[in-house]
Motif scaffolding. Structure first.
Motif, mmCIF file in Angstrom:
data_model
loop_
_atom_site.group_PDB
_atom_site.id
_atom_site.type_symbol
_atom_site.label_atom_id
_atom_site.label_comp_id
_atom_site.label_asym_id
_atom_site.label_seq_id
_atom_site.Cartn_x
_atom_site.Cartn_y
_atom_site.Cartn_z
ATOM 1 N N LEU A 35 -9.066 25.944 12.257
ATOM 2 C CA LEU A 35 -8.212 27.020 11.504
ATOM 3 C C LEU A 35 -6.731 27.395 11.953
ATOM 4 N N GLY A 36 -6.734 27.462 13.149
ATOM 5 C CA GLY A 36 -5.297 27.793 13.709
ATOM 6 C C GLY A 36 -4.365 26.747 13.547
ATOM 7 N N SER A 37 -4.832 25.326 13.570
ATOM 8 C CA SER A 37 -4.065 24.196 13.342
ATOM 9 C C SER A 37 -3.525 24.357 11.939
ATOM 10 N N ALA A 38 -4.706 24.441 10.936
ATOM 11 C CA ALA A 38 -4.240 24.702 9.435
ATOM 12 C C ALA A 38 -3.117 25.543 9.220
ATOM 13 N N LEU A 39 -3.424 26.940 9.800
ATOM 14 C CA LEU A 39 -2.748 28.000 9.242
ATOM 15 C C LEU A 39 -1.299 27.984 10.026
ATOM 16 N N ALA A 40 -1.315 27.178 11.258
ATOM 17 C CA ALA A 40 0.214 27.182 11.924
ATOM 18 C C ALA A 40 0.956 26.163 10.859
ATOM 19 N N VAL A 41 0.480 25.016 10.150
ATOM 20 C CA VAL A 41 1.285 24.075 9.564
ATOM 21 C C VAL A 41 1.524 24.694 8.052
ATOM 22 N N GLY A 42 0.428 25.479 7.657
ATOM 23 C CA GLY A 42 0.526 26.071 6.190
ATOM 24 C C GLY A 42 1.389 27.167 6.327
ATOM 25 N N ALA A 55 -8.404 26.442 3.479
ATOM 26 C CA ALA A 55 -9.914 26.742 3.000
ATOM 27 C C ALA A 55 -10.803 26.050 3.950
ATOM 28 N N PHE A 56 -12.176 26.408 3.949
ATOM 29 C CA PHE A 56 -13.327 25.768 4.625
ATOM 30 C C PHE A 56 -14.471 25.670 3.586
ATOM 31 N N GLY A 57 -15.427 24.864 4.130
ATOM 32 C CA GLY A 57 -16.456 24.766 3.090
ATOM 33 C C GLY A 57 -17.710 25.647 3.377
ATOM 34 N N ALA A 58 -17.672 26.408 4.572
ATOM 35 C CA ALA A 58 -18.770 27.261 4.826
ATOM 36 C C ALA A 58 -18.494 27.871 6.137
ATOM 37 N N PRO A 59 -18.914 29.277 6.389
ATOM 38 C CA PRO A 59 -19.525 29.948 5.355
ATOM 39 C C PRO A 59 -18.844 30.580 4.455
ATOM 40 N N GLU A 60 -19.355 31.858 3.809
ATOM 41 C CA GLU A 60 -18.752 32.249 2.597
ATOM 42 C C GLU A 60 -17.468 32.996 3.006
ATOM 43 N N VAL A 61 -17.505 33.719 4.243
ATOM 44 C CA VAL A 61 -16.240 34.380 4.693
ATOM 45 C C VAL A 61 -15.529 34.120 5.940
ATOM 46 N N VAL A 62 -14.564 34.197 5.996
ATOM 47 C CA VAL A 62 -13.721 33.844 7.080
ATOM 48 C C VAL A 62 -14.217 34.561 8.532
ATOM 49 N N PRO A 63 -14.536 33.783 9.503
ATOM 50 C CA PRO A 63 -14.989 34.564 10.968
ATOM 51 C C PRO A 63 -14.115 35.634 11.326
ATOM 52 N N GLU A 64 -14.537 36.858 11.585
ATOM 53 C CA GLU A 64 -14.017 38.196 11.911
ATOM 54 C C GLU A 64 -12.983 37.740 13.097
ATOM 55 N N SER A 65 -13.111 36.938 14.303
ATOM 56 C CA SER A 65 -12.341 36.917 15.363
ATOM 57 C C SER A 65 -11.083 36.083 14.737
ATOM 58 N N LEU A 66 -11.435 35.255 13.626
ATOM 59 C CA LEU A 66 -10.047 34.348 13.398
ATOM 60 C C LEU A 66 -9.209 35.147 12.057
ATOM 61 N N ARG A 67 -9.414 35.994 11.604
ATOM 62 C CA ARG A 67 -8.799 36.678 10.348
ATOM 63 C C ARG A 67 -7.205 37.034 10.880
ATOM 64 N N ALA A 68 -7.115 37.397 12.046
ATOM 65 C CA ALA A 68 -5.747 38.052 12.448
ATOM 66 C C ALA A 68 -4.687 36.930 12.437
ATOM 67 N N LEU A 69 -5.195 35.652 12.499
ATOM 68 C CA LEU A 69 -4.373 34.552 12.435
ATOM 69 C C LEU A 69 -3.459 34.398 11.339
ATOM 70 N N ASP A 70 -4.354 34.762 10.072
ATOM 71 C CA ASP A 70 -3.915 34.546 8.787
ATOM 72 C C ASP A 70 -2.704 35.644 8.467
ATOM 73 N N VAL A 71 -1.457 35.758 8.964
ATOM 74 C CA VAL A 71 -0.493 36.561 8.700
ATOM 75 C C VAL A 71 0.133 36.800 7.372
ATOM 76 N N VAL A 76 -7.952 31.054 1.353
ATOM 77 C CA VAL A 76 -8.644 31.335 0.076
ATOM 78 C C VAL A 76 -10.174 30.724 0.246
ATOM 79 N N HIS A 77 -11.219 31.310 -0.784
ATOM 80 C CA HIS A 77 -12.499 30.799 -0.602
ATOM 81 C C HIS A 77 -12.391 29.301 -1.189
ATOM 82 N N ARG A 78 -13.282 28.797 -0.771
ATOM 83 C CA ARG A 78 -13.554 27.262 -1.100
ATOM 84 C C ARG A 78 -13.548 27.222 -2.766
ATOM 85 N N ASP A 79 -14.069 28.322 -3.460
ATOM 86 C CA ASP A 79 -14.113 27.982 -5.064
ATOM 87 C C ASP A 79 -12.600 27.915 -5.407
#
Length: 328
Positions: A35-42, A55-71, A76-79
């Motif tokens: 996720l860090g690699s995807a967010l850095a390039v993104g 995005a990622f396929g599962a689980p439904e929500v972003v792991p809490e410990s990783l949310r702060a990386l998405d500044v 987005v949700h997989r849908d």
């Protein structure tokens, strides 16, 4: 390998430079490296005015410990992922199967599929493959791609990459000189190592203690397994995981692997009744990637995994059989 990698990174950078809409995917049960690699390039693409989603396929929500990386709010949700992405980038994912419900986006992509990864077992399912199995983390390859794109690696981008690097190297215990040099470069942007690392590796809710005590109390050691080198395993059932985050379940392997009498450690994680995700770790002798491949999975020599349908006893029996097969 260096020449091949530099060539494919140059090709990937050229494609991204011309792109106006990019989808970046991480593997299921995302960790900080994918996720860090995807967010850095993104984030770098987003700043250039590109329409970006991660995005990622599962689980439904972003792991809490990783949310702060998405500044920049790129997750987005997989849908919300286009059925036929215009340009697709897949990070830290060795096979299409590891994308889970989003795996069909690879075949449906209208444009190129760029795969950025460090798994030796990668099946080369894209059109451009930036793969270096000698890299300790995919974040290191993502940084090479950003450098090729002439991106200024500032603190928000560096934080994403540092998160992937520190976790995939086990807190730099498995990092070589180049990885340490890269870490220094990332820290010089202003990244606070403690602030990044604590939620990823050192912080758990109180419920984690209860879950861990129950799971470890049932752990079993088979000294004769793996050719007499020893196997320790633990089982995290659905009820065990009910009150904790996915991060807590994933971290159990780091405790189980500390068993000094076992070369191989395994944690069985029940995703739904009778369906398991199994994490494997080895000290240094057994190639658990080969073991995982026997069972339909993959990974690295000392860290791998696979999925399995059946009872926990069947999983363990299949694992011991695979260990015997690889060792014979």
């Amino acid at each position: 390998m260096a020449d091949d990698l530099s060539t494919t990174i140059a090709e990937a950078a050229r494609l991204l430079a011309d792109a106006r809409d990019v989808t970046l995917l991480s593997h299921i049960n995302p960790d900080a490296d994918t996720l860090g690699s995807a967010l850095a390039v993104g984030l770098a693409l987003h700043r250039r005015g590109v329409a970006v989603r991660v995005a990622f396929g599962a689980p439904e929500v972003v792991p809490e410990s990783l949310r702060a990386l998405d500044v920049a709010g790129l997750l987005v949700h997989r849908d919300e992922v286009p059925v036929a992405p215009e340009l697709l980038v897949v990070m830290d994912t060795g096979s299409v199967q590891r994308l889970g419900p989003l795996g069909d986006r690879v075949a449906n992509a209208r444009g190129p599929v760029i795969v950025v990864d460090h798994h030796v077992s990668n099946t080369r399912y894209g059109t451009v493959h930036c793969i270096d199995e000698h890299a300790e983390a995919t974040a290191l390859i993502a940084l090479k791609l950003l450098d090729e794109m002439d991106v200024e690696v500032d603190e928000p981008i560096a934080r994403c990459l540092y998160a992937g690097l520190v976790t995939d190297t086990g807190g730099f215990r498995k990092a070589g000189p180049a990885a340490h040099e890269t870490a220094a470069r990332l820290l010089q942007t202003g990244v606070d190592a403690y602030t990044v690392t604590r939620p990823l590796m050192d912080a758990h809710p109180f419920a984690y203690l209860g879950m861990l005590s129950r799971v470890l109390a049932r752990a079993e050691l088979d000294r004769g397994a793996a050719g007499g080198l020893g196997l320790v395993h633990a089982v995290v059932g659905l009820e065990d995981a009910r009150e904790v985050r996915s991060e807590e379940v994933e971290s159990v392997i780091d405790v189980v692997r500390s068993t000094s009498e076992a070369e191989v450690a395994a944690v069985l994680k029940e995703l739904r009744p009778g369906h398991w995700s199994v994490s494997l770790r080895a000290v240094g002798v057994v190639d658990v990637r080969e073991v995982a491949q026997v069972l339909g999975g993959g990974g690295h020599r000392l860290a791998a995994g696979f999925t399995f349908d059946g009872g926990s006893e069947q999983v363990v029996a299949a694992l011991k059989g695979a260990l015997e097969r690889v060792g014979s």
